[in-house]
Design a protein around this motif. Structure first.
Motif, mmCIF file in Angstrom:
data_model
loop_
_atom_site.group_PDB
_atom_site.id
_atom_site.type_symbol
_atom_site.label_atom_id
_atom_site.label_comp_id
_atom_site.label_asym_id
_atom_site.label_seq_id
_atom_site.Cartn_x
_atom_site.Cartn_y
_atom_site.Cartn_z
ATOM 1 N N ASP A 146 0.014 5.803 -5.055
ATOM 2 C CA ASP A 146 -0.661 5.667 -3.756
ATOM 3 C C ASP A 146 -1.667 4.511 -3.793
ATOM 4 N N LEU A 147 -1.188 3.366 -4.207
ATOM 5 C CA LEU A 147 -2.071 2.218 -4.358
ATOM 6 C C LEU A 147 -2.627 1.760 -3.015
ATOM 7 N N LYS A 148 -3.857 1.266 -3.049
ATOM 8 C CA LYS A 148 -4.556 0.802 -1.860
ATOM 9 C C LYS A 148 -4.927 -0.670 -2.039
ATOM 10 N N ALA A 182 0.842 -1.194 0.000
ATOM 11 C CA ALA A 182 0.000 0.000 0.000
ATOM 12 C C ALA A 182 0.879 1.245 0.000
ATOM 13 N N GLY A 183 0.499 2.221 -0.822
ATOM 14 C CA GLY A 183 1.268 3.448 -0.953
ATOM 15 C C GLY A 183 2.283 3.426 -2.090
ATOM 16 N N ASP A 184 2.554 2.253 -2.630
ATOM 17 C CA ASP A 184 3.501 2.128 -3.741
ATOM 18 C C ASP A 184 2.858 2.541 -5.060
ATOM 19 N N SER A 185 3.664 2.525 -6.110
ATOM 20 C CA SER A 185 3.201 2.865 -7.451
ATOM 21 C C SER A 185 3.476 1.718 -8.417
ATOM 22 N N LEU A 186 2.657 1.667 -9.461
ATOM 23 C CA LEU A 186 2.854 0.734 -10.570
ATOM 24 C C LEU A 186 2.460 1.439 -11.846
ATOM 25 N N ARG A 187 3.054 0.985 -12.949
ATOM 26 C CA ARG A 187 2.701 1.535 -14.256
ATOM 27 C C ARG A 187 2.290 0.393 -15.159
ATOM 28 N N LEU A 188 1.067 0.456 -15.655
ATOM 29 C CA LEU A 188 0.558 -0.526 -16.607
ATOM 30 C C LEU A 188 0.643 0.045 -18.008
#
Length: 125
Positions: free
Chosen positions: A84-86, A14-20
């Motif tokens: 800010d992934l949840k 949680a709180g990390d980032s990803l790029r699709l």
């Protein structure tokens, strides 16, 4: 032959980032590219869309301010930057492409003709 291929999924905290990323090929033209997601036991839901000609974007309220959708017309790709992934963002993410223009914002599954196979995003707390 039409191809829609997603990449970039994974498992994060949680709180990390990803790029699709989504790469489309074989269509006569692209009017809109979009991302949807489907969590276990739930229906597929709209996340974001981008218009190919004027780059207009539209986001679901649950991701607005955290996700950014962009495109590269030369490469026929669209990228979804997820910040800010949840844990509630956990789902299989699908890229969708529509060829023909419509008179409304395309947020329904039925609005899109072509779909990718999906990429898993898992967010742990």
């Amino acid at each position: 032959q039409v191809h829609v291929v997603e990449s970039g999924g994974g498992s994060v905290q949680a709180g990390d980032s990803l790029r699709l990323s989504c790469a489309a090929s074989g269509m006569t033209r692209i009017d809109v590219m979009a991302w949807f997601r489907q969590a276990p036991g739930k229906e597929r839901e709209f996340v974001a869309r981008i218009a190919w000609v004027f780059s207009g974007t539209y986001y679901d309220h649950s991701v607005k301010g955290r996700f950014i959708l962009s495109k590269d017309e030369a490469e026929n790709t669209a990228s979804l930057q997820m910040n800010d992934l949840k844990p509630t963002d956990t789902a299989v993410y699908y890229c969708a492409v529509r060829e023909r223009p419509t008179d409304h914002i395309e947020t329904n599954v039925e609005d899109y003709e072509y779909w990718g196979q999906g990429t898993q995003v898992t967010v742990s707390s």
